[in-house]
Motif scaffolding. Structure first.
Motif, short mmCIF file in Angstrom:
data_model
loop_
_atom_site.label_atom_id
_atom_site.label_comp_id
_atom_site.label_asym_id
_atom_site.label_seq_id
_atom_site.Cartn_x
_atom_site.Cartn_y
_atom_site.Cartn_z
N UNK A 20 2.86 -5.88 -14.75
CA UNK A 20 2.93 -5.21 -13.46
C UNK A 20 1.80 -5.65 -12.55
N UNK A 21 1.67 -5.05 -11.38
CA UNK A 21 0.59 -5.42 -10.46
C UNK A 21 -0.78 -5.27 -11.12
N UNK A 22 -1.64 -6.25 -10.90
CA UNK A 22 -2.97 -6.19 -11.51
C UNK A 22 -3.83 -5.10 -10.89
N UNK A 23 -3.49 -4.72 -9.65
CA UNK A 23 -4.26 -3.68 -8.95
C UNK A 23 -3.37 -2.48 -8.61
N UNK A 24 -2.58 -2.06 -9.59
CA UNK A 24 -1.65 -0.96 -9.38
C UNK A 24 -2.36 0.30 -8.88
N UNK A 25 -3.61 0.50 -9.34
CA UNK A 25 -4.35 1.70 -8.96
C UNK A 25 -4.54 1.82 -7.46
N UNK A 26 -4.51 0.70 -6.73
CA UNK A 26 -4.70 0.77 -5.29
C UNK A 26 -3.57 1.52 -4.60
N UNK A 27 -2.37 1.53 -5.21
CA UNK A 27 -1.27 2.30 -4.65
C UNK A 27 -1.61 3.79 -4.65
N UNK A 28 -2.33 4.23 -5.67
CA UNK A 28 -2.79 5.62 -5.73
C UNK A 28 -3.88 5.86 -4.68
N UNK A 29 -4.88 5.01 -4.65
CA UNK A 29 -6.00 5.22 -3.74
C UNK A 29 -5.56 5.18 -2.27
N UNK A 30 -4.56 4.36 -1.97
CA UNK A 30 -4.08 4.26 -0.58
C UNK A 30 -2.96 5.27 -0.31
N UNK A 31 -2.56 6.04 -1.33
CA UNK A 31 -1.46 7.02 -1.20
C UNK A 31 -0.20 6.35 -0.65
N UNK A 32 0.10 5.19 -1.20
CA UNK A 32 1.25 4.40 -0.76
C UNK A 32 2.54 5.00 -1.30
N UNK A 33 3.55 5.03 -0.45
CA UNK A 33 4.90 5.40 -0.89
C UNK A 33 5.62 4.13 -1.33
N UNK A 34 5.88 3.99 -2.62
CA UNK A 34 6.61 2.85 -3.18
C UNK A 34 7.97 3.34 -3.66
N UNK A 35 9.03 2.73 -3.16
CA UNK A 35 10.36 3.14 -3.60
C UNK A 35 11.24 1.91 -3.81
N UNK A 36 11.71 1.77 -5.03
CA UNK A 36 12.71 0.75 -5.30
C UNK A 36 14.07 1.24 -4.82
N UNK A 37 14.89 0.29 -4.37
CA UNK A 37 16.22 0.69 -3.90
C UNK A 37 17.21 -0.44 -4.15
N UNK A 38 18.46 -0.04 -4.28
CA UNK A 38 19.59 -0.96 -4.42
C UNK A 38 20.53 -0.68 -3.27
N UNK A 39 21.09 -1.71 -2.68
CA UNK A 39 21.87 -1.51 -1.46
C UNK A 39 23.10 -0.64 -1.70
N UNK A 40 23.60 -0.59 -2.94
CA UNK A 40 24.73 0.29 -3.22
C UNK A 40 24.38 1.75 -2.97
N UNK A 41 23.08 2.09 -2.97
CA UNK A 41 22.66 3.45 -2.66
C UNK A 41 23.10 3.86 -1.26
#
Length: 339
Positions: free
Chosen positions: A259-280
């Motif tokens: 996975x991302x080597x700096x995954x923790x930065x998503x927490x520190x930056x309070x990033x909204x990460x959402x995977x999606x599929x176009x069928x959704x």
């Protein structure tokens, strides 16, 4: 009887697709069933998800079974119809059909395409097709672009990424694309209107991002993964958004991908990460198509289609998506368009 040509999956590829993984078979088609339409493929869509379907990985759809026709979609014309609402000669989006010269499709599931003056048929695989809808809903629903924000797009010269950046510009974003050649970068800035483009093969991506996004990144439309994703994540702003559309740099991996080597930065930056599929978003396609068609007719969207000739070349051509050889939407022309 109609003679068909169909690609069958014979083995699950290990790494890149190799000779023998798929087989092109010539076979006879039986009579058309009740309420069915027989569609001659004009353009076959080639997409990164085709490679996922060939593997046995856990995905949003089951893998293609061994010795079954290869799954895929495209654009075709109805040559025979047993469904009153769809006449012979109608243009059809074949949906989830197969890599074949002809597909028999239930009439109730067939989607007829309108003829728009001045808009080529290939647009229904680009801005007006699934790739356009992926760009539209991924950016608008998850990315939530605001004027003045910095938007970074990986695989920016591809079918989805090129649309994402242009939609971002329409909404007032500062748009930076990442692509794999100087020609692609030039197309992004001079034709598609991106503010800047980074050639990841010849530039230090992190340093280039610092230059072009000096105040950080608000939206990362992610399609690639790997080291490029790491570089972007390291520069995300607080409360940034990250639509996760794909991880194409990993699809041919044989050893697994960390996975991302700096995954923790998503927490520190309070990033909204959402995977999606176009069928959704399938039930909202009319909304997205209306917006994209309007921008297309206004001349605010530019698109390219990389067309390979001949159904026999489909498997070998799919690798263009993973080497960065294509510009825009990749498709195989299987047969002629209507006059």
């Amino acid at each position: 009887m109609t003679t068909n040509q169909v690609w069958y999956l014979r083995k699950r590829p290990v790494g890149k697709i190799a000779d023998g993984d798929l087989e092109l078979v010539t076979e006879e088609m039986g009579p058309l069933g009740p309420d069915m339409v027989r569609v001659r493929t004009v353009y076959l869509s080639l997409d990164p998800t085709n490679r996922i379907w060939m593997s046995d990985m856990d995905g949003y759809l089951p893998p293609v079974p061994i010795d079954d026709p290869m799954r895929g979609g495209g654009i075709g014309v109805v040559e025979e119809s047993n469904f009153d609402a769809i006449p012979v000669g109608a243009l059809i989006n074949t949906g989830l059909s197969t890599w074949a010269m002809y597909n028999d499709i239930p009439g109730g599931m067939a989607s007829m395409l309108p003829a728009i003056p001045g808009v080529p048929l290939t647009a229904y695989m680009g801005p007006l097709g699934a790739t356009g809808m992926t760009a539209y809903f991924g950016l608008m629903d998850i990315g939530k672009p605001k004027e003045g924000e910095a938007l970074v797009v990986s695989a920016a010269a591809g079918a989805v990424g090129s649309m994402v950046g242009q939609i971002g510009k329409i909404h007032g974003c500062h748009v930076v694309g990442i692509a794999g050649s100087d020609d692609k970068c030039q197309w992004l800035t001079e034709e598609a209107g991106f503010d800047a483009a980074i050639n990841y093969k010849t530039e230090d991506v992190g340093a280039a991002l610092d230059k072009h996004c000096p105040n950080g990144i608000d939206i990362n439309f992610e399609s690639v993964g790997g080291e490029i994703m790491d570089a972007v994540i390291a520069r995300l702003n607080d409360f940034s958004r990250m639509p996760l559309c794909g991880l194409i740099s990993t699809y041919n991996d044989t050893d697994g991908s960390p996975g991302p080597s700096n995954f923790a930065n998503l927490l520190m930056r309070r990033t909204t990460l959402r995977g999606f599929i176009i069928l959704d978003y399938f039930d909202r396609f009319p909304e997205g198509a209306q917006a994209m068609a309007g921008w297309l007719m206004e001349g605010r969207l530019k698109f390219e289609t990389d067309v390979v000739q001949g159904l026999e070349n489909a498997p070998a051509s799919l690798d263009r998506l993973f080497t960065g050889a294509n510009l825009g939407k990749l498709a195989v022309q299987v047969g002629p368009e209507l006059d």
